[in-house]
Design a protein around this motif. Structure first.
Motif, PDB file in Angstrom:
ATOM      1  N   LYS A  76      35.434  22.388  35.987  1.00  0.00           N
ATOM      2  CA  LYS A  76      36.720  23.087  35.915  1.00  0.00           C
ATOM      3  C   LYS A  76      36.560  24.564  36.255  1.00  0.00           C
ATOM      4  O   LYS A  76      37.333  25.124  37.042  1.00  0.00           O
ATOM      5  CB  LYS A  76      37.328  22.903  34.528  1.00  0.00           C
ATOM      6  N   ALA A  77      35.550  25.199  35.674  1.00  0.00           N
ATOM      7  CA  ALA A  77      35.307  26.615  35.969  1.00  0.00           C
ATOM      8  C   ALA A  77      34.860  26.808  37.409  1.00  0.00           C
ATOM      9  O   ALA A  77      35.249  27.775  38.078  1.00  0.00           O
ATOM     10  CB  ALA A  77      34.261  27.171  35.008  1.00  0.00           C
ATOM     11  N   LEU A  78      34.048  25.892  37.899  1.00  0.00           N
ATOM     12  CA  LEU A  78      33.551  25.994  39.270  1.00  0.00           C
ATOM     13  C   LEU A  78      34.696  25.810  40.277  1.00  0.00           C
ATOM     14  O   LEU A  78      34.775  26.518  41.292  1.00  0.00           O
ATOM     15  CB  LEU A  78      32.466  24.938  39.484  1.00  0.00           C
ATOM     16  N   ALA A  79      35.605  24.876  39.980  1.00  0.00           N
ATOM     17  CA  ALA A  79      36.724  24.617  40.889  1.00  0.00           C
ATOM     18  C   ALA A  79      37.661  25.819  40.979  1.00  0.00           C
ATOM     19  O   ALA A  79      38.120  26.185  42.072  1.00  0.00           O
ATOM     20  CB  ALA A  79      37.492  23.379  40.431  1.00  0.00           C
ATOM     21  N   LEU A  80      37.959  26.466  39.837  1.00  0.00           N
ATOM     22  CA  LEU A  80      38.824  27.636  39.897  1.00  0.00           C
ATOM     23  C   LEU A  80      38.136  28.789  40.629  1.00  0.00           C
ATOM     24  O   LEU A  80      38.779  29.538  41.374  1.00  0.00           O
ATOM     25  CB  LEU A  80      39.237  28.078  38.493  1.00  0.00           C
ATOM     26  N   THR A  81      36.840  28.926  40.451  1.00  0.00           N
ATOM     27  CA  THR A  81      36.090  29.943  41.194  1.00  0.00           C
ATOM     28  C   THR A  81      36.212  29.695  42.695  1.00  0.00           C
ATOM     29  O   THR A  81      36.468  30.624  43.477  1.00  0.00           O
ATOM     30  CB  THR A  81      34.608  29.928  40.778  1.00  0.00           C
ATOM     31  N   GLY A  82      36.044  28.445  43.111  1.00  0.00           N
ATOM     32  CA  GLY A  82      36.163  28.106  44.520  1.00  0.00           C
ATOM     33  C   GLY A  82      37.571  28.286  45.052  1.00  0.00           C
ATOM     34  O   GLY A  82      37.770  28.756  46.185  1.00  0.00           O
ATOM     35  N   LEU A  83      38.559  27.913  44.246  1.00  0.00           N
ATOM     36  CA  LEU A  83      39.947  28.090  44.658  1.00  0.00           C
ATOM     37  C   LEU A  83      40.261  29.561  44.891  1.00  0.00           C
ATOM     38  O   LEU A  83      40.968  29.918  45.849  1.00  0.00           O
ATOM     39  CB  LEU A  83      40.861  27.495  43.578  1.00  0.00           C
ATOM     40  N   ARG A  84      39.677  30.420  44.052  1.00  0.00           N
ATOM     41  CA  ARG A  84      39.925  31.858  44.235  1.00  0.00           C
ATOM     42  C   ARG A  84      39.351  32.365  45.556  1.00  0.00           C
ATOM     43  O   ARG A  84      39.915  33.269  46.177  1.00  0.00           O
ATOM     44  CB  ARG A  84      39.347  32.641  43.055  1.00  0.00           C
ATOM     45  N   VAL A  85      38.236  31.804  45.996  1.00  0.00           N
ATOM     46  CA  VAL A  85      37.682  32.159  47.304  1.00  0.00           C
ATOM     47  C   VAL A  85      38.709  31.906  48.394  1.00  0.00           C
ATOM     48  O   VAL A  85      38.887  32.711  49.322  1.00  0.00           O
ATOM     49  CB  VAL A  85      36.391  31.341  47.582  1.00  0.00           C
ATOM     50  N   ILE A  86      39.417  30.787  48.292  1.00  0.00           N
ATOM     51  CA  ILE A  86      40.408  30.415  49.300  1.00  0.00           C
ATOM     52  C   ILE A  86      41.658  31.284  49.201  1.00  0.00           C
ATOM     53  O   ILE A  86      42.194  31.739  50.213  1.00  0.00           O
ATOM     54  CB  ILE A  86      40.779  28.924  49.146  1.00  0.00           C
ATOM     55  N   GLU A  87      42.118  31.566  47.972  1.00  0.00           N
ATOM     56  CA  GLU A  87      43.447  32.142  47.765  1.00  0.00           C
ATOM     57  C   GLU A  87      43.487  33.665  47.706  1.00  0.00           C
ATOM     58  O   GLU A  87      44.477  34.287  48.109  1.00  0.00           O
ATOM     59  CB  GLU A  87      44.018  31.558  46.467  1.00  0.00           C
ATOM     60  N   ASP A  88      42.416  34.300  47.202  1.00  0.00           N
ATOM     61  CA  ASP A  88      42.446  35.730  46.881  1.00  0.00           C
ATOM     62  C   ASP A  88      41.677  36.530  47.932  1.00  0.00           C
ATOM     63  O   ASP A  88      40.445  36.533  47.953  1.00  0.00           O
ATOM     64  CB  ASP A  88      41.845  35.934  45.487  1.00  0.00           C
ATOM     65  N   ASP A  89      42.393  37.250  48.786  1.00  0.00           N
ATOM     66  CA  ASP A  89      41.765  37.988  49.883  1.00  0.00           C
ATOM     67  C   ASP A  89      40.809  39.065  49.377  1.00  0.00           C
ATOM     68  O   ASP A  89      39.698  39.226  49.908  1.00  0.00           O
ATOM     69  CB  ASP A  89      42.828  38.636  50.772  1.00  0.00           C
ATOM     70  N   GLN A  90      41.241  39.851  48.384  1.00  0.00           N
ATOM     71  CA  GLN A  90      40.388  40.921  47.883  1.00  0.00           C
ATOM     72  C   GLN A  90      39.134  40.360  47.230  1.00  0.00           C
ATOM     73  O   GLN A  90      38.040  40.901  47.379  1.00  0.00           O
ATOM     74  CB  GLN A  90      41.154  41.781  46.883  1.00  0.00           C
ATOM     75  N   PHE A  91      39.302  39.269  46.509  1.00  0.00           N
ATOM     76  CA  PHE A  91      38.142  38.649  45.878  1.00  0.00           C
ATOM     77  C   PHE A  91      37.138  38.185  46.929  1.00  0.00           C
ATOM     78  O   PHE A  91      35.933  38.430  46.794  1.00  0.00           O
ATOM     79  CB  PHE A  91      38.580  37.461  45.017  1.00  0.00           C
ATOM     80  N   TYR A  92      37.618  37.542  47.972  1.00  0.00           N
ATOM     81  CA  TYR A  92      36.678  37.091  48.999  1.00  0.00           C
ATOM     82  C   TYR A  92      35.985  38.263  49.672  1.00  0.00           C
ATOM     83  O   TYR A  92      34.794  38.196  49.990  1.00  0.00           O
ATOM     84  CB  TYR A  92      37.346  36.219  50.062  1.00  0.00           C
ATOM     85  N   SER A  93      36.721  39.371  49.862  1.00  0.00           N
ATOM     86  CA  SER A  93      36.090  40.564  50.423  1.00  0.00           C
ATOM     87  C   SER A  93      34.958  41.044  49.522  1.00  0.00           C
ATOM     88  O   SER A  93      33.877  41.409  49.999  1.00  0.00           O
ATOM     89  CB  SER A  93      37.130  41.669  50.596  1.00  0.00           C
ATOM     90  N   ASP A  94      35.178  41.012  48.195  1.00  0.00           N
ATOM     91  CA  ASP A  94      34.124  41.393  47.247  1.00  0.00           C
ATOM     92  C   ASP A  94      32.950  40.423  47.311  1.00  0.00           C
ATOM     93  O   ASP A  94      31.781  40.840  47.252  1.00  0.00           O
ATOM     94  CB  ASP A  94      34.681  41.434  45.825  1.00  0.00           C
TER      95      ASP A  94
END
Length: 438
Positions: A405-423
């Motif tokens: 569950k924690a891993l899936a939300l982490t991965g989803l954030r990679v897809i959805e959050d532009d600033q997070f992926y930049s970090d």
């Protein structure tokens, strides 16, 4: 996550039910349900999806566990896992680059980033799934299906690639797949691994880098009593090499590991053996350190050939396996979610003194590989029959679902959050730039 706000505590090691609790305490980042997490609404979607798959995943895990297969022979696991993903509406390609590798893909909307997830499948000779790869297999499935559900329900464009990776146990399957381009489309990659550790915990430790060396000695047979001076004893060469390495261990760092086995063909007590083969593992905290100690180990093998008059052939078995480099941005997000929803996080346990071919993936693209604790017994860690049993327990299954569950939300954030992926990308590039590999 602001690490200055992390509260530390000592918690009990997770022993199996019925094992008397000892005073073995582990220092961890404390479980804290008051922590805020990214997009709790998406976490709820992910949690519901994984919970709805509970029994299906349990059956799949036990099916893989009950049919252990060695490296590059994972045909049964290949077939049941690909059938499972097809049943859930994924595009599946069997025998992807390797006979027992496979890939399942799902896309939603136009564009968006690509999340990679890994499922391992292989077992160990004689002791089956003693590293819990049945749990790793379903973990990849659970994460992928949960991210798919979140993409659809929250209408987020993106793609998920679930890669079935064979031969982690000695075959470097992921390294082969990396070289063949299987990871080239991914923006980040995730997986997890069971191990002993703190109760209901997850671990963001690193692992050891590794070089495998195959050694072969060739001598000459002779009658062991009538004319031993006419022989060159390949078994003596192997024994001497083994002893040389034992002597070398005193002069290497405590964090290094050197271990091996030897074998021969058609040996008899009354015949000087003319052949011996050895397989050795050289490990250290970084690939640079492995490269430093590797020549010293090879010198142990060369000297025994010289002493016995045997010929020697040495072969490094592929590129070195790299240590895990947990992406700091991914790891911080995962830790925040896990600590808020499930349990403590440590940086010591997991597979810290073992090795994984996923280490090479962490050098190629932003990745994390958290460990997750399952209840074990004393002296019953990874690569023991007791761990084989532990990997099939209901408690291990539930621990696997929670980390997913924690891993899936982490991965989803990679897809959805532009600033997070930049970090994520920036921390990856900075980490690699400051890493010595030679």
């Amino acid at each position: 996550m602001d690490m200055s706000s992390v509260t530390r505590e000592s918690v009990q090691f997770w022993w199996a039910q019925g094992v008397p609790a000892d005073r073995h305490l582990c220092d961890v980042d404390k479980y804290d349900e008051s922590l805020g997490i990214y997009r709790s609404d998406i976490y709820d979607t992910i949690s519901r999806k994984i919970s709805s798959l509970d029994q299906e995943l349990r059956s799949l895990s036990l099916d893989v566990h009950g049919h252990p297969e060695l490296q590059f022979q994972e045909k049964y696991a290949h077939d049941v896992l690909t059938a499972f993903m097809e049943k859930h509406g994924w595009n599946v390609e069997r025998q992807f680059h390797l006979d027992t590798a496979w890939v399942a893909t799902f896309s939603h909307g136009d564009g968006g980033r690509v999340l990679g997830v890994n499922s391992e499948m292989d077992a160990l000779p004689g002791i089956g799934h003693a590293c819990g790869h049945n749990l790793i297999a379903i973990a990849g499935v659970a994460v992928a299906l949960a991210v798919k559900a979140a993409l659809i329900e929250h209408d987020i464009p993106g793609k998920v690639i679930l890669l079935g990776t064979p031969a982690e146990e000695g075959g470097q399957g992921k390294v082969i797949l990396l070289e063949k381009g299987a990871y080239k489309e991914m923006h980040a990659c995730l997986m997890c691994h069971p191990a002993p550790g703190p109760e209901h915990g997850a671990s963001l430790s690193s692992s050891l880098a590794l070089q495998r060396i195959r050694v072969e000695y060739r001598g000459h047979t002779a009658h062991a009593a009538l004319s031993p001076w006419q022989g060159q004893n390949a078994l003596d060469a192997a024994v001497a090499a083994y002893t040389n390495v034992a002597l070398l261990r005193q002069q290497v760092k405590p964090s290094h590991r050197i271990h091996g086995v030897f074998e021969g063909k058609d040996w008899a007590a009354n015949v000087i053996p003319d052949n011996a083969k050895m397989l050795w593992y050289v490990r250290a905290p970084t690939v640079a350190e492995v490269k430093e100690v590797d020549p010293r180990v090879r010198a142990c093998f060369q000297s025994s050939a010289l002493a016995t008059g045997c010929n020697i052939a040495m072969l490094g078995m592929g590129a070195p396996v790299h240590e895990l480099r947990q992406n700091k941005a991914l790891a911080a997000t995962f830790a925040q979610i896990f600590r808020a929803k499930t349990g403590p996080v440590d940086h010591e346990w997991g597979i810290s003194s073992a090795s994984t071919d996923f280490g090479n993936i962490t050098y190629a693209l932003p990745s994390i590989h958290p460990g997750f604790s399952i209840p074990t017994e004393p002296n019953g860690g990874n690569h023991t029959p007791a761990f084989t049993s532990a990997a099939a327990t209901p408690e291990a299954h539930q621990a696997c679902l929670e980390v997913c569950k924690a891993l899936a939300l982490t991965g989803l954030r990679v897809i959805e959050d532009d600033q997070f992926y930049s970090d994520v990308r920036t921390t990856f590039e900075d980490d690699i730039a400051n890493t010595r590999v030679a």
